[in-house]
Design an enzyme around this catalytic site. Structure first.
Site, PDB file in Angstrom:
ATOM      1  N   SER A   1       0.855  -1.193   0.000  1.00  0.00           N
ATOM      2  CA  SER A   1       0.000   0.000   0.000  1.00  0.00           C
ATOM      3  C   SER A   1       0.885   1.235   0.000  1.00  0.00           C
ATOM      4  O   SER A   1       2.109   1.137   0.078  1.00  0.00           O
ATOM      5  CB  SER A   1      -0.890  -0.003   1.239  1.00  0.00           C
ATOM      6  OG  SER A   1      -0.101   0.314   2.371  1.00  0.00           O
ATOM      7  N   LYS A   2       0.229   2.375  -0.055  1.00  0.00           N
ATOM      8  CA  LYS A   2       0.937   3.663  -0.090  1.00  0.00           C
ATOM      9  C   LYS A   2       1.951   3.810   1.046  1.00  0.00           C
ATOM     10  O   LYS A   2       2.947   4.513   0.900  1.00  0.00           O
ATOM     11  CB  LYS A   2      -0.071   4.819  -0.003  1.00  0.00           C
ATOM     12  CG  LYS A   2      -0.915   4.975  -1.252  1.00  0.00           C
ATOM     13  CD  LYS A   2      -0.422   6.153  -2.100  1.00  0.00           C
ATOM     14  CE  LYS A   2      -1.133   6.257  -3.412  1.00  0.00           C
ATOM     15  NZ  LYS A   2      -0.414   5.584  -4.509  1.00  0.00           N
TER      16      LYS A   2
END
Ligand code: GLU
Length: 433
Positions: free
Chosen positions: A200-201
């Site tokens: 994820s980010k």
């Protein structure tokens, strides 16, 4: 014949996980001398955007993942999905709920997926609700359109992310209801961050175009993504695309999560940058310099090439190149505070730098060998180590304590710039508090 497809939904930019799915399909097709098709799953009229479609296709082209034949757009095939669903309705396999057409699932049956990576997976239909085929707005659901298209386009292998495993038994039920032969399935492992949670980010950039913008080369991206879940055997890590095509095989794709290690990605890019030609690097550097407003018309491409040659063996990305070479392209030297403290703010440094500037000013031939001679003879006269001249000079000229060979840096920086920076450092930066 092997026919595979990549089926992106243009509801966002190309994610690295999707790029890896596209790559595995493409590699499988090229290895098997089959076909790689591109299908756009654009039935979500609200979230699908042309901007995303353009970016996805541009990213695939950039990676070199050429597709065969025409693009297929699901939004242009609505009539086919409707007719097919109506067929099931007429046979009594589906029913209407308002305007929606829904497939009736018989509970208590075991559906078996024979996955090429995971082996046999069994699912009881008790766990599967009746399946919407056409929603009340007239749009097909993903599972239904996917089955209709995969069979119509004669897809032999569906290679997609593990997150779709739960869709596969539903799709198998629909193949059977439509009396169609299902393709083979290969669900490839999820991409994880180094902490083994889903990528994820938090782990860094997740869109492919962000890596492109930072200056990762497409060769690096292909090589790195290919190793996310697949391995050629042995410890080989740097492989050309030809080698990967030749060796790619689903039997060497692992079942468990593939770790996206950014440090490894950057290391790999540094290897590709080191070996890249000037022709490859020049346009990338030029674009990056322009983006930063560092490209002026008077800039000599031959000189820019010298800066590239000097630094390409020690940078991880083009962005990193710009960071390390800012002092060459702008009047702003990005001084590293620790380096200034350790190398410039020391007793006697100001005098040495002034004397070095005086010497360098008198050099007739400005090349690294003459600069080195001047440096070593001055050090000898001053009874200091050459390093005591080299380190502060590097900081004075580039702002940094690390970098390529100082004499080459100075040669490329040029006499005027070198001398003025040494004098500036001597008068303004060396004072010891
Ligand atoms: N549009 C789907 C996705 O992007 C395609 C899944 C599939 O390959 O069947 O996840």
């Amino acid at each position: 014949m092997v026919r595979v497809r990549f089926a992106p939904s243009p509801t966002g930019f190309l994610h690295v996980g999707s790029a890896r799915t596209a790559l595995f399909n493409w590699l499988f097709a090229r290895h098997q001398k089959g076909e790689f098709l591109l299908r756009i799953e654009d039935t979500d009229a609200v979230r699908s955007k042309l901007e995303f479609l353009d970016e996805i296709m541009d990213s695939l082209r950039w990676l070199g993942l050429n597709w065969d034949g025409e693009l297929a757009f699901q939004s242009k095939r609505l009539e086919i999905y409707r007719k097919t669903a109506e067929g099931l309705l007429n046979q009594g396999a589906a029913y209407l709920d308002g305007k929606a057409i829904i497939y009736k699932v018989t509970p208590g049956e075991v559906i078996e997926i024979n996955d090429l990576i995971h082996g046999v997976i069994q699912v009881n239909t008790l766990e599967i609700k009746d399946q919407v085929l056409i929603k009340s707005d007239g749009m097909p659901t993903y599972n239904f359109a996917c089955v209709v298209d995969d069979s119509e386009f004669k897809i032999s292998h569906v290679i997609r992310g593990d997150d779709h495993i739960s869709n596969t038994p539903k799709q198998l039920l629909l193949y059977r209801a439509l009396k169609l032969a299902p393709p083979q399935f290969a669900h490839i492992p999820l991409i994880l961050g180094t902490d083994r949670s889903r990528l994820s980010k938090r782990h860094g950039a997740t869109n492919l175009n962000e890596y492109r913008r930072m200056g990762y080369l497409p060769e690096t991206v292909v090589n790195f993504l290919a190793l996310l879940g697949w391995s050629p055997g042995g410890d080989r890590e740097i492989l050309s695309i030809e080698e990967i095509i030749q060796e790619f095989d689903l039997s060497r794709v692992g079942k468990t999560g593939a770790v996206f290690d950014l440090a490894k990605f950057s290391w790999m890019n540094s290897q590709y940058l080191k070996n890249a030609s000037l022709e490859t690097l020049m346009p990338l550097v030029q674009a990056a310099l322009k983006e930063r407003g560092w490209w002026s018309n008077g800039l000599d491409p031959v000189w820019v090439g010298q800066v590239i040659e000097l630094y390409k063996g020690r940078v991880e990305t083009i962005q990193d190149f710009c960071k390390q070479t800012e002092g060459f392209f702008t009047g702003n030297i990005p001084f590293d505070a620790d380096a200034v403290q350790a190398r410039l703010k020391q007793p006697g440094v100001d005098g040495r730098l002034t004397q070095f500037a005086d010497r360098l000013e008198k050099i007739a031939r400005w090349d690294s060998a003459s600069i080195e001679t001047a440096c070593r003879s001055l050090a000898e006269e001053l009874k200091i180590k050459a390093a005591d001249l080299i380190h502060p000079t590097r900081v004075a000229v580039t702002g940094r304590s690390v970098g390529p060979s100082l004499f080459h840096i100075l040669e490329v920086a040029g006499k005027e710039r070198t001398v003025s920076r040494l004098r500036h450092a001597a008068t303004s930066l060396c004072s010891v508090q």
